[in-house]
Write an enzyme that holds these catalytic residues in place. Structure first.
Site, PDB file in Angstrom:
ATOM      1  N   SER A  13      11.270  -1.584  -7.424  1.00  0.00           N
ATOM      2  CA  SER A  13      11.233  -0.144  -7.648  1.00  0.00           C
ATOM      3  C   SER A  13      10.851   0.107  -9.109  1.00  0.00           C
ATOM      4  CB  SER A  13      12.616   0.455  -7.354  1.00  0.00           C
ATOM      5  OG  SER A  13      12.597   1.837  -7.646  1.00  0.00           O
ATOM      6  N   GLY A  16       5.321   0.014 -10.172  1.00  0.00           N
ATOM      7  CA  GLY A  16       4.027   0.718 -10.247  1.00  0.00           C
ATOM      8  C   GLY A  16       3.273   0.779  -8.927  1.00  0.00           C
ATOM      9  N   SER A  85       9.080  -4.338   0.168  1.00  0.00           N
ATOM     10  CA  SER A  85       8.873  -5.594   0.928  1.00  0.00           C
ATOM     11  C   SER A  85       9.450  -6.787   0.174  1.00  0.00           C
ATOM     12  CB  SER A  85       7.378  -5.844   1.179  1.00  0.00           C
ATOM     13  OG  SER A  85       6.630  -4.669   1.312  1.00  0.00           O
TER      14      SER A  85
END
Ligand code: ADP
Length: 174
Positions: A13, A16, A85
């Site tokens: 998180s 970018g 992910s």
């Protein structure tokens, strides 16, 4: 149709992903491509409202997004996706669904940089004990062995990152 691809940005998180995904989508559109933009927050706000942040739920989150991306590809529309992910199994699932049509792009920035950026204030909230299972802090992020490309947002500007991506798949876009 053959030219449609999925560009799947993954990383911590604040690394970018959304910024680069938005910029890439714009770039591809300016070249005349049709593009579907998929984002983790957007999916969780609607279609994936029922999912939490366990490893299993994160797997289902990316599986559904990958299946939507597959439908888009079948219409000849490229997809630019941004999803944390975090684990190998999540990236493997994306590959399993999309095969050679997906470019997995690891958006690399250290946890210290992401904490400093704290774009959404989530790291601060986590530090105050308001978020559990927060990737990179209280939930795993597995450094990838499986990315098609690694982009460092600490070393390059947004434009330079996009140029790097376009160069990597130049033949495909010719
Ligand atoms: P994520 O989607 O991974 O959570 P965001 O894209 O929302 O991350 O936020 C990344 C932050 O980092 C933004 O404030 C952006 O302006 C900044 N940033 C600085 N350099 C870059 C770069 N080269 N690529 C992408 N973002 C960058």
């Amino acid at each position: 149709m053959e030219k449609a691809y999925v560009y799947w940005f993954f990383g911590l998180s604040g690394s970018g992903k959304s910024t680069l995904a938005d910029a890439l989508a714009l770039r591809l559109k300016s070249l005349g491509e049709q593009v579907l933009r998929l984002d983790g927050d957007q999916m969780r706000a609607g279609i994936n409202k029922d999912l939490g942040f366990s490893s299993q739920d994160r797997l289902e989150n990316v599986r559904r997004a990958a299946e939507i991306a597959k439908l888009s590809l079948e219409q000849g529309i490229s997809v630019v996706a941004s999803f944390i992910s975090p684990e190998d199994i999540h990236r493997r699932k994306v590959k399993e669904v999309l095969g050679a049509k997906v470019h997995l792009i690891f958006v690399d920035a250290s946890i210290e940089t992401c904490k400093l950026r704290d774009v959404k204030g989530l790291y601060q909230q986590q530090a105050q004990g308001n978020i559990s299972s927060f990737t990179g802090v209280s939930a795993p992020f597995e450094k990838p062995m499986d990315a098609s490309l690694r982009i460092s947002t600490e070393e390059s500007s947004v434009e330079a990152c996009i140029d790097q991506i376009m160069k990597q798949w130049k033949e495909q876009n010719a």
